[in-house]
Design a protein around this motif. Sequence first.
Motif, short mmCIF file in Angstrom:
data_model
loop_
_atom_site.label_atom_id
_atom_site.label_comp_id
_atom_site.label_asym_id
_atom_site.label_seq_id
_atom_site.Cartn_x
_atom_site.Cartn_y
_atom_site.Cartn_z
N VAL A 30 0.87 -1.19 -0.02
CA VAL A 30 -0.04 0.05 -0.09
C VAL A 30 0.88 1.09 -0.04
CG1 VAL A 30 -1.59 1.34 1.32
CG2 VAL A 30 -2.01 -1.12 0.95
N VAL A 33 2.14 1.52 -3.48
CA VAL A 33 1.08 2.29 -4.53
C VAL A 33 1.27 3.72 -4.21
CG1 VAL A 33 -1.30 2.38 -4.87
CG2 VAL A 33 -0.15 0.10 -4.42
N GLN A 34 0.96 4.17 -3.02
CA GLN A 34 1.23 5.71 -3.00
C GLN A 34 2.37 6.46 -3.20
OE1 GLN A 34 -2.14 5.22 0.73
NE2 GLN A 34 -0.53 6.98 1.13
N VAL A 57 -5.78 9.70 -0.84
CA VAL A 57 -6.63 8.47 -1.41
C VAL A 57 -7.85 8.46 -0.65
CG1 VAL A 57 -6.28 5.96 -1.17
CG2 VAL A 57 -4.25 7.40 -1.79
N HIS A 60 -8.87 2.23 -1.84
CA HIS A 60 -7.77 1.25 -2.34
C HIS A 60 -8.57 0.06 -2.65
CE1 HIS A 60 -4.02 3.16 -1.68
NE2 HIS A 60 -4.08 3.49 -0.37
N ILE A 62 -7.19 -3.56 -3.86
CA ILE A 62 -5.80 -4.36 -4.11
C ILE A 62 -5.99 -5.94 -4.28
CG2 ILE A 62 -3.52 -4.79 -3.29
CD1 ILE A 62 -3.82 -2.03 -1.77
N ALA A 106 -3.73 -2.82 -8.23
CA ALA A 106 -4.46 -2.12 -7.54
C ALA A 106 -5.22 -0.98 -8.09
CB ALA A 106 -3.29 -1.23 -6.47
N THR A 108 -6.96 2.50 -7.28
CA THR A 108 -7.18 3.59 -6.36
C THR A 108 -7.74 4.84 -6.78
OG1 THR A 108 -4.96 4.53 -6.75
CG2 THR A 108 -4.92 2.72 -5.14
#
Length: 133
Positions: A30, A33-34, A57, A60, A62, A106, A108
Motif C-alpha cells: 500500500v 502504491v502511494q 487517497v 484502495h 488491491i 491496485a 485507487t
Amino acid sequence: MSEPHKFTQTFTAEPHHIDELGHVNNSVWVTWVQTLATAHWSAIADPAHQAQFFWVVIRHEIDYRGNIAAGETATGTTYIPGDPKGAKSIRMVEFTDADGKPLVTAQTTWAMLDRESGRLARVRPEVLAPFRS
C-alpha cells in the motif's frame, strides 16, 4: 481520448518490509502504491498545478497475486485510465517481479484538494492533460 502516460519505478524489498511469512507485508505494498502515484504526479504534473493542488487517497482496491522476499525487486507501473469524475480520479498500479510475473494490482481512487482552502477541487482537463501520451 489519447493513451495514458505510464510511469514506472523499481522497489527493492528490504528486511524491515518482510513479515512473518517471509515476504513483503501487505501494508508495504500500500505504501509503495502511494509512493509510485506521488512520484508520477511530481514528475509529470505542471508545477503550477503541483503548487495549487494535492491528492489524497479515498479508496484502495488491491489484488495480491504473488510476492517477493528481501533483496528482490518489484517494478511498479502506474497510469490514469480514464476521465475524472468531479474531484475524483482513478489510478491503476501494477507490480511485477524480475521475470515480469504479476504480483500486485491496485485500483485507487484519489480526490484532488485545493492547497489554499483544503477543499475538494474539480479535476479540470488541463490538470490531467500531461498524463495522456
